[in-house]
Design a protein around this motif. Structure first.
Motif, short mmCIF file in Angstrom:
data_model
loop_
_atom_site.label_atom_id
_atom_site.label_comp_id
_atom_site.label_asym_id
_atom_site.label_seq_id
_atom_site.Cartn_x
_atom_site.Cartn_y
_atom_site.Cartn_z
N LEU A 126 7.06 4.31 -7.17
CA LEU A 126 6.21 4.47 -8.29
C LEU A 126 5.23 3.58 -8.70
O LEU A 126 3.90 3.82 -8.81
N ASP A 127 5.77 2.50 -9.09
CA ASP A 127 4.69 1.45 -9.69
C ASP A 127 3.90 0.79 -8.57
O ASP A 127 2.70 0.59 -8.73
N ASP A 128 4.31 0.82 -7.29
CA ASP A 128 3.34 0.28 -6.34
C ASP A 128 2.41 1.49 -5.90
O ASP A 128 1.42 1.15 -5.78
N HIS A 134 -2.99 5.59 -6.90
CA HIS A 134 -2.46 6.85 -7.03
C HIS A 134 -2.11 7.21 -8.23
O HIS A 134 -1.01 6.80 -8.73
N GLU A 135 -2.84 8.03 -8.97
CA GLU A 135 -2.47 8.09 -10.46
C GLU A 135 -1.54 9.31 -10.66
O GLU A 135 -0.97 9.33 -11.75
N LEU A 136 -1.19 10.20 -9.69
CA LEU A 136 -0.13 11.23 -9.74
C LEU A 136 -0.60 12.12 -10.97
O LEU A 136 0.58 12.10 -12.01
N ALA A 447 0.78 8.25 2.10
CA ALA A 447 1.52 7.19 1.47
C ALA A 447 3.03 7.83 1.28
O ALA A 447 3.98 6.88 1.14
N VAL A 448 3.36 9.01 2.27
CA VAL A 448 4.61 9.04 2.20
C VAL A 448 5.08 8.95 3.76
O VAL A 448 4.40 9.32 4.88
N SER A 449 6.29 8.22 4.09
CA SER A 449 6.57 8.26 5.48
C SER A 449 8.14 8.65 5.66
O SER A 449 9.06 7.98 4.88
N THR A 450 8.46 9.64 6.43
CA THR A 450 9.65 9.89 6.59
C THR A 450 10.34 9.14 7.51
O THR A 450 9.92 8.68 8.61
#
Length: 456
Positions: A126-128, A134-136, A447-450
């Motif tokens: 999250l911090d990265d 990425h403000e989420l 930003a998401v890698s499975t």
């Protein structure tokens, strides 16, 4: 060349963590199925599992899944039924390890090949992600995640069917995932079996809609069904739904012969509108499905044909489910009996609120309900004064745990020092519970890698 006559049967065996324990076994023993999909996760479930993992690094998955698998090991090991489940929660690897231990005890370990899908859990990143821009933002309020970052408990991206398809292609006969979409559990085996292209939007949308119909267990086969509910037969023996899918994207919803419940156009329709959102754009990581294109037709007893489905390209985002600590709550109740049950309950409410004020206690919210009179329909139910018994239920929430704790000590004395005719009070003093709040957000897919690994 595809075989237009070939049918792949995907059976639903769980609609949520806590669903009927008998359902998985009944699905694989009741008739021919090729895949068993087991859906365990809801938004709040992820935070519960994260807390369990914090206490014990071997936990963090839906433990009921192990018992469910023990009941279907013969079908998997001997008949080739494959199982896909999002029971991995926040610890898919530990879930797979526990499953292999169970397989060893039952003498089938050499026949169980588990595909483990990871990458949906982004809590440690999250911090990265925030630092990278990425403000989420909360999808409902627009607030950036930074406003509650220090209270976050879990954060998981909803991943699609792609890594599940990859696991099946690697020969897995059990696939364990964390926070996938519910629909991916059905979509993936159809993509794998029929080789649907990732941009064949209509077929992909069909797989998603088949998954949506199956994802809530028996809800599409007679459970929780309003239409003609009194005549739905043998609900104690309810059959869970099965999708019989064809390569062209059409499918039949049915259930095993000899089981209770009912598969009908109304039962399937009720499930289709459940948690649907925009009917023109049901958004998933794989495809955006158009629910207004769905055509339903009876196809014999307990059989509904689903066809005509269209879809379009997905968005560039994944939805992220974030849970965070949001203070404390406590809920207590007292039951007041006839005569004048509603008046007594209302007086108890006034007395309790006055006592809380006298103590100088303040809360973010105090909510009173009169169950049996007005709790469900509010003013539409009338004044509730004719109710023969009323449950007075009151809850408070706030950041001050001590204040919430003191509230719990104020409701019980009303049994003797408040209005008369309290009955049915057996729960004792309410417990203080931590509130887990939900923060929905969007995240760029890139930003998401499975990752997929095989354990056996």
């Amino acid at each position: 060349m595809s075989d237009s006559s070939r049918v792949v049967r995907v059976a639903s065996g769980q609609g949520f963590w806590g669903d009927w324990l008998e359902a998985p076994r009944r699905q694989v023993e009741g008739g021919q199925v090729d895949y068993l999909m087991l859906d365990y996760l809801a938004e709040v479930t992820m935070s519960i599992l994260q807390k369990q993992k914090e206490r014990d690094p071997r936990m963090g998955y839906a433990r009921d899944f192990i018992g469910a698998m023990e009941s279907v090991f013969p079908a998997v090991a001997e008949r080739g039924v494959k199982v896909i489940a999002n029971a991995g929660g926040v610890n898919p690897v530990a879930c797979a390890e526990a499953l292999l231990d169970a397989a060893s005890k039952h003498g089938v370990r050499g026949k169980i090949r588990i595909g483990v899908v990871t990458g949906d859990d982004i809590l440690a990143r999250l911090d990265d992600l925030l630092a990278a821009g990425h403000e989420l933002k909360n999808m409902d309020t627009g607030a950036p995640l930074s406003t509650i970052r220090d209270r976050v408990m879990s954060a998981n991206a909803y991943i699609g069917s792609e890594p599940i398809v990859e696991a099946l292609a690697l020969g897995a006969n059990v696939v364990v995932i964390g926070r996938s979409t519910d629909t991916a559990l059905t979509m993936a085996p159809l993509r794998h079996e029929f080789g649907w292209a990732a941009d064949d939007w209509n077929k992909m949308a069909s797989g998603i809609i088949a998954g949506h119909i199956l994802e809530c267990g028996a809800q599409s086969s007679g459970g929780n069904c309003m239409h003609d509910w009194r005549t739905i037969p043998d609900m104690a023996n309810v059959g869970y739904p099965i999708a019989e899918a064809s390569d062209d994207g059409t499918f039949i919803i049915t259930k095993h012969e000899g089981t209770g419940g009912r598969v009908s156009v109304p039962s399937v329709s009720e499930q289709l509108v459940y948690e649907m959102g925009d009917p023109h754009a049901y958004i998933t990581p794989d495809v955006v499905a158009d629910f207004t294109s769905i055509q339903l037709a009876p196809d014999g007893e307990n059989r509904v044909r689903v066809h005509g489905i269209t879809g379009g390209p997905p968005t560039p985002f994944l939805k992220v489910s974030i849970a965070y600590r949001a203070g404390y709550k406590a809920v207590g109740s007292l039951v007041y009996s006839w005569p004048d049950a509603m008046e007594k309950a209302q007086m108890a409410d006034r007395i309790l609120r006055q006592r809380l004020d006298n103590l100088g206690l303040s809360f973010d919210q105090v909510l009173s309900e009169f169950v049996g009179a007005t709790a469900t329909h509010g003013s539409l139910a009338g004044d509730g004064h004719e109710a023969p018994e009323v449950m007075f239920r009151i809850g408070v929430r706030g950041d001050d745990r001590a204040a919430v704790e003191r509230f719990t000590r104020e409701i019980v004395p009303l049994v003797l020092n408040g209005p008369p005719s309290v009955t049915g009070f057996a729960g004792g003093r309410p417990k203080v519970e931590e509130i887990v709040a939900y923060w929905p957000a969007l995240l760029d897919k890139r930003a998401v890698s499975t990752a997929v690994s095989i354990m056996e």
